[in-house]
Design a protein around this motif. Structure first.
Motif, PDB file in Angstrom:
ATOM      1  N   ASP A  16       0.836  -1.204   0.000  1.00  0.00           N
ATOM      2  CA  ASP A  16       0.000   0.000   0.000  1.00  0.00           C
ATOM      3  C   ASP A  16       0.870   1.252   0.000  1.00  0.00           C
ATOM      4  OD1 ASP A  16      -2.347  -1.383  -0.068  1.00  0.00           O
ATOM      5  OD2 ASP A  16      -2.595  -1.399   2.107  1.00  0.00           O
ATOM      6  N   HIS A  17       0.301   2.345  -0.462  1.00  0.00           N
ATOM      7  CA  HIS A  17       1.040   3.609  -0.522  1.00  0.00           C
ATOM      8  C   HIS A  17       1.111   4.261   0.858  1.00  0.00           C
ATOM      9  CE1 HIS A  17      -3.197   4.505  -1.287  1.00  0.00           C
ATOM     10  NE2 HIS A  17      -2.974   5.636  -0.629  1.00  0.00           N
ATOM     11  N   LEU A  18       2.096   5.099   1.047  1.00  0.00           N
ATOM     12  CA  LEU A  18       2.289   5.798   2.311  1.00  0.00           C
ATOM     13  C   LEU A  18       1.406   7.042   2.400  1.00  0.00           C
ATOM     14  CD1 LEU A  18       4.008   5.908   4.912  1.00  0.00           C
ATOM     15  CD2 LEU A  18       5.632   7.313   3.658  1.00  0.00           C
ATOM     16  N   ALA A  19       1.351   7.811   1.319  1.00  0.00           N
ATOM     17  CA  ALA A  19       0.542   9.034   1.287  1.00  0.00           C
ATOM     18  C   ALA A  19      -0.013   9.217  -0.121  1.00  0.00           C
ATOM     19  CB  ALA A  19       1.396  10.239   1.668  1.00  0.00           C
ATOM     20  N   ALA A  20      -1.151   9.891  -0.202  1.00  0.00           N
ATOM     21  CA  ALA A  20      -1.766  10.117  -1.512  1.00  0.00           C
ATOM     22  C   ALA A  20      -2.460  11.475  -1.526  1.00  0.00           C
ATOM     23  CB  ALA A  20      -2.774   9.021  -1.822  1.00  0.00           C
ATOM     24  N   LYS A  21      -2.560  12.025  -2.726  1.00  0.00           N
ATOM     25  CA  LYS A  21      -3.250  13.306  -2.917  1.00  0.00           C
ATOM     26  C   LYS A  21      -3.837  13.296  -4.324  1.00  0.00           C
ATOM     27  CE  LYS A  21      -3.958  17.764  -2.015  1.00  0.00           C
ATOM     28  NZ  LYS A  21      -4.779  18.230  -0.931  1.00  0.00           N
ATOM     29  N   HIS A  22      -5.135  13.507  -4.410  1.00  0.00           N
ATOM     30  CA  HIS A  22      -5.805  13.587  -5.702  1.00  0.00           C
ATOM     31  C   HIS A  22      -6.427  14.972  -5.789  1.00  0.00           C
ATOM     32  CE1 HIS A  22      -8.929  11.823  -8.710  1.00  0.00           C
ATOM     33  NE2 HIS A  22      -8.159  12.738  -9.232  1.00  0.00           N
ATOM     34  N   PHE A  23      -6.005  15.732  -6.778  1.00  0.00           N
ATOM     35  CA  PHE A  23      -6.535  17.087  -6.901  1.00  0.00           C
ATOM     36  C   PHE A  23      -6.723  17.433  -8.359  1.00  0.00           C
ATOM     37  CE2 PHE A  23      -2.003  17.459  -7.037  1.00  0.00           C
ATOM     38  CZ  PHE A  23      -1.748  18.452  -7.949  1.00  0.00           C
ATOM     39  N   SER A  24      -7.510  18.482  -8.569  1.00  0.00           N
ATOM     40  CA  SER A  24      -7.716  18.979  -9.932  1.00  0.00           C
ATOM     41  C   SER A  24      -7.648  20.502  -9.886  1.00  0.00           C
ATOM     42  CB  SER A  24      -9.057  18.517 -10.483  1.00  0.00           C
ATOM     43  OG  SER A  24     -10.108  19.017  -9.705  1.00  0.00           O
ATOM     44  N   VAL A  25      -7.161  21.067 -10.971  1.00  0.00           N
ATOM     45  CA  VAL A  25      -7.048  22.508 -11.118  1.00  0.00           C
ATOM     46  C   VAL A  25      -7.927  22.904 -12.294  1.00  0.00           C
ATOM     47  CG1 VAL A  25      -5.471  24.394 -11.660  1.00  0.00           C
ATOM     48  CG2 VAL A  25      -4.729  22.553 -10.161  1.00  0.00           C
ATOM     49  N   GLU A  26      -8.743  23.912 -12.079  1.00  0.00           N
ATOM     50  CA  GLU A  26      -9.628  24.381 -13.144  1.00  0.00           C
ATOM     51  C   GLU A  26      -9.457  25.880 -13.304  1.00  0.00           C
ATOM     52  OE1 GLU A  26     -13.531  23.163 -12.067  1.00  0.00           O
ATOM     53  OE2 GLU A  26     -13.085  21.047 -12.380  1.00  0.00           O
ATOM     54  N   GLY A  27      -9.710  26.353 -14.470  1.00  0.00           N
ATOM     55  CA  GLY A  27      -9.563  27.768 -14.799  1.00  0.00           C
ATOM     56  C   GLY A  27      -9.057  27.881 -16.217  1.00  0.00           C
ATOM     57  N   GLN A  28      -8.076  28.761 -16.446  1.00  0.00           N
ATOM     58  CA  GLN A  28      -7.487  28.858 -17.779  1.00  0.00           C
ATOM     59  C   GLN A  28      -6.777  27.558 -18.142  1.00  0.00           C
ATOM     60  OE1 GLN A  28      -5.015  32.370 -17.418  1.00  0.00           O
ATOM     61  NE2 GLN A  28      -6.455  33.499 -18.708  1.00  0.00           N
ATOM     62  N   LEU A  29      -6.195  26.920 -17.145  1.00  0.00           N
ATOM     63  CA  LEU A  29      -5.505  25.648 -17.327  1.00  0.00           C
ATOM     64  C   LEU A  29      -6.238  24.602 -16.499  1.00  0.00           C
ATOM     65  CD1 LEU A  29      -2.980  24.006 -18.234  1.00  0.00           C
ATOM     66  CD2 LEU A  29      -1.942  24.716 -16.098  1.00  0.00           C
ATOM     67  N   GLU A  30      -6.573  23.474 -17.126  1.00  0.00           N
ATOM     68  CA  GLU A  30      -7.265  22.417 -16.410  1.00  0.00           C
ATOM     69  C   GLU A  30      -6.428  21.157 -16.452  1.00  0.00           C
ATOM     70  OE1 GLU A  30     -11.237  21.804 -17.726  1.00  0.00           O
ATOM     71  OE2 GLU A  30     -11.691  23.943 -17.752  1.00  0.00           O
ATOM     72  N   PHE A  31      -6.233  20.556 -15.273  1.00  0.00           N
ATOM     73  CA  PHE A  31      -5.598  19.252 -15.204  1.00  0.00           C
ATOM     74  C   PHE A  31      -5.995  18.555 -13.922  1.00  0.00           C
ATOM     75  CE2 PHE A  31      -2.508  21.814 -12.965  1.00  0.00           C
ATOM     76  CZ  PHE A  31      -2.028  20.978 -11.972  1.00  0.00           C
ATOM     77  N   ARG A  32      -5.868  17.239 -13.942  1.00  0.00           N
ATOM     78  CA  ARG A  32      -6.131  16.402 -12.780  1.00  0.00           C
ATOM     79  C   ARG A  32      -4.876  15.581 -12.514  1.00  0.00           C
ATOM     80  NH1 ARG A  32      -9.996  15.886 -16.327  1.00  0.00           N
ATOM     81  NH2 ARG A  32      -9.429  13.776 -16.948  1.00  0.00           N
ATOM     82  N   ALA A  33      -4.591  15.356 -11.233  1.00  0.00           N
ATOM     83  CA  ALA A  33      -3.371  14.624 -10.901  1.00  0.00           C
ATOM     84  C   ALA A  33      -3.531  13.848  -9.608  1.00  0.00           C
ATOM     85  CB  ALA A  33      -2.197  15.585 -10.778  1.00  0.00           C
ATOM     86  N   PRO A  34      -3.667  12.539  -9.701  1.00  0.00           N
ATOM     87  CA  PRO A  34      -3.535  11.725  -8.490  1.00  0.00           C
ATOM     88  C   PRO A  34      -2.054  11.415  -8.270  1.00  0.00           C
ATOM     89  CG  PRO A  34      -4.361  10.396 -10.296  1.00  0.00           C
ATOM     90  CD  PRO A  34      -4.204  11.791 -10.812  1.00  0.00           C
ATOM     91  N   LEU A  35      -1.524  11.804  -7.115  1.00  0.00           N
ATOM     92  CA  LEU A  35      -0.124  11.561  -6.773  1.00  0.00           C
ATOM     93  C   LEU A  35      -0.055  10.704  -5.516  1.00  0.00           C
ATOM     94  CD1 LEU A  35       1.353  15.149  -7.171  1.00  0.00           C
ATOM     95  CD2 LEU A  35       1.564  13.255  -8.770  1.00  0.00           C
ATOM     96  N   PHE A  36       1.027   9.967  -5.353  1.00  0.00           N
ATOM     97  CA  PHE A  36       1.200   9.174  -4.152  1.00  0.00           C
ATOM     98  C   PHE A  36       2.672   8.952  -3.880  1.00  0.00           C
ATOM     99  CE2 PHE A  36       1.906   5.977  -7.189  1.00  0.00           C
ATOM    100  CZ  PHE A  36       2.528   4.920  -6.562  1.00  0.00           C
ATOM    101  N   VAL A  37       2.960   8.548  -2.652  1.00  0.00           N
ATOM    102  CA  VAL A  37       4.310   8.185  -2.223  1.00  0.00           C
ATOM    103  C   VAL A  37       4.265   6.720  -1.832  1.00  0.00           C
ATOM    104  CG1 VAL A  37       6.120   8.588  -0.524  1.00  0.00           C
ATOM    105  CG2 VAL A  37       4.816  10.509  -1.423  1.00  0.00           C
ATOM    106  N   PRO A  38       5.102   5.866  -2.438  1.00  0.00           N
ATOM    107  CA  PRO A  38       5.116   4.448  -2.057  1.00  0.00           C
ATOM    108  C   PRO A  38       5.541   4.269  -0.600  1.00  0.00           C
ATOM    109  CG  PRO A  38       6.315   4.796  -4.102  1.00  0.00           C
ATOM    110  CD  PRO A  38       6.000   6.146  -3.541  1.00  0.00           C
ATOM    111  N   SER A  39       5.188   3.140  -0.025  1.00  0.00           N
ATOM    112  CA  SER A  39       5.467   2.908   1.389  1.00  0.00           C
ATOM    113  C   SER A  39       6.944   2.657   1.672  1.00  0.00           C
ATOM    114  CB  SER A  39       4.644   1.734   1.912  1.00  0.00           C
ATOM    115  OG  SER A  39       4.948   0.577   1.170  1.00  0.00           O
ATOM    116  N   ARG A  40       7.681   2.199   0.677  1.00  0.00           N
ATOM    117  CA  ARG A  40       9.124   2.007   0.893  1.00  0.00           C
ATOM    118  C   ARG A  40       9.896   2.579  -0.292  1.00  0.00           C
ATOM    119  NH1 ARG A  40      10.650  -3.225  -1.634  1.00  0.00           N
ATOM    120  NH2 ARG A  40       8.693  -4.067  -2.396  1.00  0.00           N
TER     121      ARG A  40
END
Length: 118
Positions: A16-40
């Motif tokens: 399992d992953h150690l930490a995770a963050k899923h966010f999206s940015v909207e406006g003039q520039l739109e993108f989505r990014a699920p990021l995570f840090v592996p447990s080891r």
């Protein structure tokens, strides 16, 4: 559980992953990014010559680049994830992508969001 099943194949780590963050940015520039840090940490974390597979870049639903080092600086090489942007053109070369202003804005947002992972 959905995050765990999504993130496990990315770094070829079946823990399992150690930490995770899923966010999206909207406006003039739109993108989505699920990021995570592996447990080891990988065994080759500090080898600079080693090719790191950090982030996958998608333009819309079309796969664009597998190892996009331009998205995160080297000091955040422990973060893995997928970035989906609608604003980049589909017919883009790696050299053009490296000089893209859109990519620099995405990188700035990712760097700001990485410390917020939990």
């Amino acid at each position: 559980e959905e995050y765990a099943s999504f993130f496990k194949p990315l770094p070829n780590d079946w823990e399992d992953h150690l930490a995770a963050k899923h966010f999206s940015v909207e406006g003039q520039l739109e993108f989505r990014a699920p990021l995570f840090v592996p447990s080891r940490a990988p065994s080759d974390l500090f080898e600079s010559e080693q090719k790191r597979i950090n982030n996958k870049l998608y333009v819309g639903r079309v796969f664009s680049m597998d190892d996009c080092d331009e998205l995160l600086p080297y000091r955040l090489n422990m973060a893995k994830g997928v970035v989906v942007s609608e604003n980049l053109p589909l017919d883009i070369s790696r050299e053009t992508l490296q000089q893209s202003k859109i990519l620099r804005v995405i990188k700035t947002n990712l760097v700001m969001k990485c410390p917020e992972m939990s």
